[in-house]
Scaffold this motif. Structure first.
Motif, PDB file in Angstrom:
ATOM      1  N   PHE A  90      -8.111  -2.439   9.117  1.00  0.00           N
ATOM      2  CA  PHE A  90      -8.356  -1.121   8.531  1.00  0.00           C
ATOM      3  C   PHE A  90      -8.079  -1.181   7.038  1.00  0.00           C
ATOM      4  O   PHE A  90      -7.375  -2.066   6.550  1.00  0.00           O
ATOM      5  N   ALA A  91      -8.640  -0.239   6.315  1.00  0.00           N
ATOM      6  CA  ALA A  91      -8.450  -0.188   4.869  1.00  0.00           C
ATOM      7  C   ALA A  91      -7.123   0.511   4.553  1.00  0.00           C
ATOM      8  O   ALA A  91      -6.817   1.557   5.140  1.00  0.00           O
ATOM      9  N   ALA A 130       0.831  -1.206   0.000  1.00  0.00           N
ATOM     10  CA  ALA A 130       0.000   0.000   0.000  1.00  0.00           C
ATOM     11  C   ALA A 130       0.864   1.254   0.000  1.00  0.00           C
ATOM     12  O   ALA A 130       0.566   2.232  -0.700  1.00  0.00           O
ATOM     13  N   LEU A 131       1.950   1.232   0.769  1.00  0.00           N
ATOM     14  CA  LEU A 131       2.825   2.406   0.864  1.00  0.00           C
ATOM     15  C   LEU A 131       3.593   2.625  -0.438  1.00  0.00           C
ATOM     16  O   LEU A 131       3.752   3.768  -0.895  1.00  0.00           O
ATOM     17  N   GLU A 132       4.064   1.548  -1.038  1.00  0.00           N
ATOM     18  CA  GLU A 132       4.818   1.697  -2.287  1.00  0.00           C
ATOM     19  C   GLU A 132       3.913   2.179  -3.421  1.00  0.00           C
ATOM     20  O   GLU A 132       4.333   2.979  -4.256  1.00  0.00           O
ATOM     21  N   ILE A 133       2.674   1.712  -3.443  1.00  0.00           N
ATOM     22  CA  ILE A 133       1.719   2.201  -4.445  1.00  0.00           C
ATOM     23  C   ILE A 133       1.478   3.700  -4.264  1.00  0.00           C
ATOM     24  O   ILE A 133       1.306   4.440  -5.247  1.00  0.00           O
ATOM     25  N   ALA A 134       1.498   4.147  -2.995  1.00  0.00           N
ATOM     26  CA  ALA A 134       1.301   5.569  -2.695  1.00  0.00           C
ATOM     27  C   ALA A 134       2.594   6.364  -2.812  1.00  0.00           C
ATOM     28  O   ALA A 134       2.648   7.534  -2.416  1.00  0.00           O
ATOM     29  N   ASP A 135       3.669   5.715  -3.330  1.00  0.00           N
ATOM     30  CA  ASP A 135       4.944   6.377  -3.596  1.00  0.00           C
ATOM     31  C   ASP A 135       5.721   6.715  -2.328  1.00  0.00           C
ATOM     32  O   ASP A 135       6.433   7.718  -2.275  1.00  0.00           O
ATOM     33  N   PHE A 136       5.616   5.875  -1.311  1.00  0.00           N
ATOM     34  CA  PHE A 136       6.446   6.007  -0.119  1.00  0.00           C
ATOM     35  C   PHE A 136       7.555   4.965  -0.167  1.00  0.00           C
ATOM     36  O   PHE A 136       7.369   3.855  -0.682  1.00  0.00           O
TER      37      PHE A 136
END
Length: 236
Positions: free
Chosen positions: A108-109, A22-28
């Protein structure tokens, strides 16, 4: 360019894997560990922009690491979001009072988590204001994101800083907890209203430093919420 570096501390591989994706998809950028000892070393060595910290970990509680981070001047300002399967109010409040900036109860989502992270990073990394706000011996330097009392720096977390900034730029007006959440946390981020009370207590405690007590500037307005008032010191 990555949006920031996030440290994930959770002993469940499946949770870490989900968070990392999820974080990598959000560019973190994402770094991770499953234990308290390695987590502290990673905080010191990698200086993440934010820590996602599970409540229950092998060898101790995430609260122990949180206390250690908040005791150190070098790591105190790093935002921390607690991840917990415990929904009891006293557990949530304990984490906030120790120094957590936010919390999420499992399950959580991922979308909600990313929204919380982005909102917290916005709060911790900057209000784009070039100004100094002062009242008597209390000074807020928006350029340096520092607060001084009696010419000495006082320590507070990013959420307390942003609360104080909002109050000092909007004095003498009462705001409900819901309004404070919208202005300080962000209208698109869901945080329970009791979270405001915890951060108000922490802000008031921070304003009691160096032999001075400016906590009375933050007034409780019965039936409404809170207000920053210069008359608060007169009655304190």
């Amino acid at each position: 360019m990555a949006s920031g570096k996030i440290l994930v501390v959770d002993d469940e591989y499946a949770i870490r894997d989900m968070l990392r994706m999820a974080l990598e998809i959000a560019d973190f950028d994402c770094i991770e560990t499953d234990n308290i000892s390695d987590a502290h070393s990673l905080v010191v060595d990698e200086r993440p922009d934010l820590v996602l910290l599970d409540w229950m970990l092998p060898g101790g509680s995430g609260i122990e690491l949180l206390r250690r981070l908040k005791r150190s001047e070098a790591t105190r300002a790093i935002p921390v979001i607690m991840l917990t399967a415990k929904s009891a109010e006293d557990n949530v409040i304990q984490g906030l009072e120790v120094g957590a900036d936010d919390y999420l109860t499992k399950p959580f989502a991922p979308r909600e988590l990313v929204a919380r992270i982005k909102a917290l990073l916005r709060r911790s990394q900057g209000m784009e204001d070039n100004q100094r706000l002062a009242f008597e011996e209390l000074l807020l330097d928006a350029d340096g994101r520092r607060v001084y009392l009696a010419d000495k720096p006082i320590s507070m977390g990013p959420t307390e800083y942003n609360l104080l900034y909002f109050f000092m730029t909007h004095p003498e007006r009462a705001y409900s907890r819901s309004q404070l959440l919208d202005h300080v946390w962000g209208a698109n981020v869901y945080v329970e209203e009791r979270t405001v009370d915890v951060h108000i207590r922490r802000l008031r405690k921070a304003l009691q430093s160096h032999g001075k007590d400016y906590s009375g500037l933050i007034q409780t307005v019965r039936g409404t919420g809170y207000r920053f008032s210069v008359r608060g010191l007169e009655d304190h």
